[in-house]
Design a protein around this motif. Structure first.
Motif, short mmCIF file in Angstrom:
data_model
loop_
_atom_site.label_atom_id
_atom_site.label_comp_id
_atom_site.label_asym_id
_atom_site.label_seq_id
_atom_site.Cartn_x
_atom_site.Cartn_y
_atom_site.Cartn_z
N SER A 1 0.82 -4.98 -0.98
CA SER A 1 0.32 -5.88 0.27
C SER A 1 0.12 -7.31 -0.16
O SER A 1 -0.59 -8.10 0.73
CB SER A 1 -1.37 -5.35 0.62
OG SER A 1 -2.17 -5.71 -0.55
N ARG B 1 -3.32 -8.84 -0.47
CA ARG B 1 -4.30 -8.68 0.59
C ARG B 1 -5.50 -7.55 0.56
O ARG B 1 -6.37 -7.48 0.92
CB ARG B 1 -3.43 -8.57 2.03
CG ARG B 1 -2.91 -9.84 2.18
CD ARG B 1 -2.34 -9.73 3.81
NE ARG B 1 -1.29 -11.00 3.78
CZ ARG B 1 -0.15 -10.90 3.40
NH1 ARG B 1 0.32 -9.87 3.12
NH2 ARG B 1 0.62 -12.08 3.76
N ASP C 1 -5.79 -1.14 9.35
CA ASP C 1 -4.47 -1.05 10.13
C ASP C 1 -3.80 0.34 9.84
O ASP C 1 -3.72 0.45 8.73
CB ASP C 1 -3.60 -2.15 10.08
CG ASP C 1 -2.55 -2.30 10.80
OD1 ASP C 1 -2.54 -2.69 12.10
OD2 ASP C 1 -1.54 -1.63 10.34
N GLU D 1 -0.79 0.90 9.02
CA GLU D 1 0.35 0.43 8.15
C GLU D 1 -0.62 0.45 6.71
O GLU D 1 -0.14 1.07 5.78
CB GLU D 1 1.03 -0.63 8.45
CG GLU D 1 2.22 -0.78 7.71
CD GLU D 1 3.09 -1.99 7.82
OE1 GLU D 1 4.10 -2.18 7.25
OE2 GLU D 1 2.34 -3.05 8.44
N TYR D 2 -1.80 -0.09 6.69
CA TYR D 2 -2.72 -0.10 5.51
C TYR D 2 -3.09 1.31 5.30
O TYR D 2 -3.28 1.70 4.13
CB TYR D 2 -3.88 -0.99 5.84
CG TYR D 2 -3.50 -2.44 5.65
CD1 TYR D 2 -2.35 -3.15 5.00
CD2 TYR D 2 -4.63 -3.43 5.75
CE1 TYR D 2 -2.22 -4.36 5.00
CE2 TYR D 2 -4.66 -4.78 5.65
CZ TYR D 2 -3.16 -5.21 5.23
OH TYR D 2 -2.99 -6.61 5.08
N ASP E 1 1.21 -8.24 7.36
CA ASP E 1 -0.12 -8.70 7.07
C ASP E 1 -1.11 -8.34 8.24
O ASP E 1 -0.90 -8.61 9.29
CB ASP E 1 -0.04 -10.31 7.12
CG ASP E 1 -1.21 -11.01 6.94
OD1 ASP E 1 -2.24 -10.54 6.75
OD2 ASP E 1 -1.30 -12.29 6.93
N HIS E 2 -1.96 -7.32 7.66
CA HIS E 2 -3.01 -7.00 8.67
C HIS E 2 -4.38 -7.36 8.06
O HIS E 2 -5.41 -6.81 8.29
CB HIS E 2 -2.83 -5.51 8.85
CG HIS E 2 -1.59 -5.04 9.29
ND1 HIS E 2 -0.97 -5.13 10.45
CD2 HIS E 2 -0.51 -4.40 8.24
CE1 HIS E 2 0.31 -4.84 10.25
NE2 HIS E 2 0.39 -4.33 9.04
N GLY E 3 -4.55 -8.70 7.74
CA GLY E 3 -5.80 -9.06 7.09
C GLY E 3 -6.21 -8.84 5.59
O GLY E 3 -5.35 -7.85 4.98
#
Ligand code: TK8
Length: 358
Positions: free
Chosen positions: A75, A78, A274, A276-277, A42-44
């Protein structure tokens, strides 16, 4: 979508027949591969807005949906992607500028529209360069192609993946075309042909004796409808999914240029994600591009046959007829090869030839 057969029992024979035709409006396309890979952290939450030129039925649209699905699933919702097809946010050139300023997150133009960012991309605009789809795909997967994507760095655009727009074919409303003479017209005027806003394409149609008229894709249908231009050139799938057959009676299987698409993101958007995203976006872009290439191939001949079934008169060209077109566009190589780079052209030709020799 309305369930297609729910009222079938109540239909008359004629209605069932027309349903059969409606059903044939899309070919049997491979389903997208199952989405695998882990859910990312979870990066927003981010909403990614993506615009492009083609319509809902196109391989470009279908594969973009797959891209959106990969991001959303991996995600856990997200990352969401909003898709704006049909040039509704602008044309290829305008949307790339919107990526640079950060007013749009993603777009998916033809490489030909992006040569002002990466001049090497113009190699794809050279006529009759890539003899087969297999050769073209090999080129798109090569290091040479990857370095063209990398060369966007610093432009405000992050180029993610190549996919296929495809082999371009001529259509027009004036006459059947089987030779450069038919384009130029002998005792009649040359065809006015809409081209992309790309100097190599202008040179091609000048060499063939047409009156090339560069224009944004989104303006093309009404320009043809109003007779501002006689014709245009695009892959069969685009001609069909954009309903050009409603205003174009003739098609010619010229295959004069193979155009890639480039999936791209605003560098501003990219930098906000991020790592990862970012990795997920890059992977999803590659997967959806591979899927696009697959269904684009499935679409191509089917679209030609559909156009024929809907009344477009299609001229197929034999090798000698293609050779006449090739010869007529030789001046384009003389003019543009030094500009694009002889070495790059040779490299691309060698990659293409390696497939032909297999
Ligand atoms: C769609 C364009 C189009 C291209 C053109 O945005 O402009 O003719 O082939 O498909 O990229």
């Amino acid at each position: 979508m309305t369930p297609r057969w729910s009222h079938a029992a109540a239909l008359t024979g004629a209605a069932i027949l027309s349903l059969g035709i409606a059903q044939a409006q899309s070919p049997e396309l491979s389903a997208p591969p199952a989405i695998d890979g882990e859910v990312v952290g979870d990066h927003g939450s981010h909403t990614i807005r993506m615009g492009f030129g083609l319509s809902e039925g196109s391989p470009q649209y279908l594969s973009s949906r797959y891209f959106a699905d990969i991001l959303e699933q991996r995600s856990e919702g997200r990352l969401t992607v909003q898709i704006f097809p049909n040039s509704q946010l602008g044309d290829d050139v305008q949307m790339m500028e919107m990526l640079q300023t950060g007013t749009l997150d993603m777009t998916y133009p033809s490489s030909s529209a992006a040569t002002s960012y990466v001049s090497e991309l113009a190699v794809f605009d050279l006529p009759f360069l890539l003899p087969s789809r297999e050769a073209a795909i090999e080129v798109l997967q090569s290091e040479a192609a990857q370095s063209m994507l990398d060369a966007f760095e610093g432009s405000g655009i992050k180029a993610l993946a190549f996919s296929e727009n495809g082999y371009r074919q001529l259509s027009n409303s004036a006459r059947p075309v089987a030779s450069p003479e038919d384009v130029a017209g002998l005792d009649v005027r040359g065809l006015t042909v809409r081209t992309m806003e790309n100097p190599v394409h202008l040179a091609i149609w000048e060499a063939l004796g047409a009156n090339p008229t560069p224009m944004a894709f989104g303006e093309l249908f009404s320009a043809m409808e109003q007779g501002v231009v006689d014709g245009q050139e695009n892959p069969w799938s685009t001609i069909l999914t954009s309903n050009f057959h409603e205003v174009q009676d003739y098609g010619s299987e010229t295959r004069h240029v193979y155009t890639p698409f480039v999936m791209m993101m605003s560098e501003r958007t990219w930098d906000r994600l991020d790592p990862e995203y970012q990795a997920l976006v890059q992977e999803a872009a590659r997967q959806s591009a591979a899927y696009e290439i697959q269904i684009s191939a499935e679409y191509d001949d089917w679209a030609r046959d559909q156009l024929e079934a809907r009344g477009m008169q299609i001229t197929r060209l034999d090798d000698a007829q293609i050779a006449a077109f090739q010869e007529a566009v030789q001046p384009v190589y003389e003019e543009w090869a030094p500009e694009i780079g002889e070495e790059l052209i040779t490299e691309i030709q060698q990659i293409a030839a390696s497939v032909a020799d297999d």
